[in-house]
Design an enzyme around this catalytic site. Sequence first.
Site, short mmCIF file in Angstrom:
data_model
loop_
_atom_site.label_atom_id
_atom_site.label_comp_id
_atom_site.label_asym_id
_atom_site.label_seq_id
_atom_site.Cartn_x
_atom_site.Cartn_y
_atom_site.Cartn_z
N THR A 1 52.52 32.31 32.76
CA THR A 1 51.89 32.31 31.44
C THR A 1 52.80 32.87 30.37
O THR A 1 52.76 32.45 29.22
CB THR A 1 50.59 33.14 31.49
OG1 THR A 1 49.71 32.53 32.41
CG2 THR A 1 49.92 33.19 30.13
N TYR B 1 45.91 26.54 29.03
CA TYR B 1 47.29 26.58 28.60
C TYR B 1 48.15 25.92 29.66
O TYR B 1 47.71 25.71 30.80
CB TYR B 1 47.78 28.01 28.36
CG TYR B 1 47.61 28.90 29.55
CD1 TYR B 1 46.44 29.62 29.72
CD2 TYR B 1 48.61 29.00 30.50
CE1 TYR B 1 46.27 30.43 30.83
CE2 TYR B 1 48.44 29.81 31.60
CZ TYR B 1 47.26 30.52 31.76
OH TYR B 1 47.09 31.31 32.87
N THR C 1 51.47 36.01 36.58
CA THR C 1 50.83 37.26 37.03
C THR C 1 50.10 37.11 38.36
O THR C 1 49.81 38.10 39.02
CB THR C 1 49.84 37.78 35.97
OG1 THR C 1 48.86 36.77 35.71
CG2 THR C 1 50.56 38.16 34.70
N ASP C 2 49.78 35.88 38.76
CA ASP C 2 48.96 35.71 39.95
C ASP C 2 49.59 36.30 41.21
O ASP C 2 48.91 36.89 42.04
CB ASP C 2 48.66 34.22 40.20
CG ASP C 2 47.68 33.65 39.18
OD1 ASP C 2 47.11 34.43 38.39
OD2 ASP C 2 47.49 32.42 39.18
N LYS D 1 46.51 42.90 41.04
CA LYS D 1 45.78 42.28 39.93
C LYS D 1 44.29 42.54 40.14
O LYS D 1 43.74 42.22 41.20
CB LYS D 1 46.07 40.78 39.89
CG LYS D 1 45.61 40.12 38.59
CD LYS D 1 46.11 38.68 38.50
CE LYS D 1 45.89 38.14 37.10
NZ LYS D 1 46.36 36.74 36.95
N GLU E 1 37.18 52.75 63.40
CA GLU E 1 36.10 51.96 63.99
C GLU E 1 36.63 50.99 65.05
O GLU E 1 35.87 50.49 65.87
CB GLU E 1 35.40 51.14 62.90
CG GLU E 1 34.58 51.99 61.93
CD GLU E 1 33.76 51.11 61.01
OE1 GLU E 1 32.66 50.70 61.39
OE2 GLU E 1 34.25 50.81 59.90
N1 GLU Z 1 48.49 31.01 37.42
C1 GLU Z 1 49.59 31.23 36.51
C2 GLU Z 1 50.68 32.10 37.11
O1 GLU Z 1 50.44 33.00 37.85
C3 GLU Z 1 49.12 31.82 35.27
C4 GLU Z 1 48.71 33.25 35.40
C5 GLU Z 1 49.63 34.15 34.63
O2 GLU Z 1 50.83 33.97 34.58
O3 GLU Z 1 49.08 35.06 34.05
O4 GLU Z 1 51.82 31.84 36.81
#
Ligand code: GLU
Length: 368
Positions: free
Chosen positions: A52, A65, A131-132, A204, A323
């Site tokens: 992103t 996007y 970010t994923d 995340k 456990e």
């Molecule tokens: N799914 C995309 C990725 O991880 C967009 C999420 C992001 O970058 O925030 O590249």
Amino acid sequence: MNINISYRLAAMLVAGLVASAGAFAADATSQPASASAPATMPRILVLATGGTISGTADPRSAIGYNSGNVKGQELVRGVPGIEKLASIDAEQISNVGSQDMNDKIWFQLARRIQEAFDKNEADGIVITHGTDTIEETAFFLQNVLRSNKPVVLVGSMRPGGTTSADGPNNLYEAVEVAASAQARGRGVMVVMNDQIHAPRWITKTNTTAVQAFASPNAGVIGYVDPASVRFVAQVPQAPREVLSLPADAPLPRVDIVYAHANMDGRQIDHAIADGAKGIVIAGEGDGDASKEALAALDRAVKKGIVVVRSTRVVSGFVNRNVEVDDDKRGFVVSLDLNPQKARVLTQLLIANGVTDAGKVQQAFSGTW
Ligand code: GLU
């Protein structure tokens, strides 16, 4: 080394791009990011992978996007004041949403970073990333790099062209951290939304919010704003003496199986039949699973598959023999590593010939 594009940005960062980076204040614990930077500025290499942070808003929908529309050198040029922090080069390693991050790109990244440090081409690295899966890439790199020079991963939650775009500030702060004197010796970190996180702890925790990351068991290791970098904790280091980057991708196959109510052993049996070399169970609570699932994991151990109990719960530890009788069953526990990071460590261990449950456990515990 397959680098698609290499841009020397020093020549491109013309003065007119940015006028004011604001007044930079410094205190005893902070790194001044000032316009009066020393004549020899830190050399930062930006490695762009997509995500992103390199996306543009999609006019078809309010939150849609397209990731990866903006290349590394454009990203850097779009950040006011960044040229005052460091001398910056940028290279495009890949251009993927990080849901498509893979071993091939990981190996490319790791090799380029190691080369840049070994040849003294850079004082620090910044990786722009979706970010994923940013936490997995950070953790992978921390385990295979042979340098404590700063490597800062950064992403954004909102693409460029939106009113709330967070990419420019995040990238500014990532370069600021990588260029700061305090970052020396700290290795791999992630910068998001004014916070600095360690690869082992970051995860995340929100699908869409700008404040999308947390380090649940330990907290952040530092804070950054346009005026200062402050570290408040050490980055836990990886067992460097043991793990090394295998010669070739892909890494050995390790599957994650998600535990749930009414669970039988079929997914685990499928993983065994499909040739998994390791299985991470994203267990319930402290890494538990149904009797049927545990019996299937016993079958996996008998076939020489490394079995690691992690948890689907976002915080807390999975401890041995609470456990589940791990000693008797031959299981490993992930402690504070979530399933996706337990998977990466298990892959690297198997790739390095470490499959004995006791030795794998020592690696997870950081006691070797
Ligand atoms: N799914 C995309 C990725 O991880 C967009 C999420 C992001 O970058 O925030 O590249």
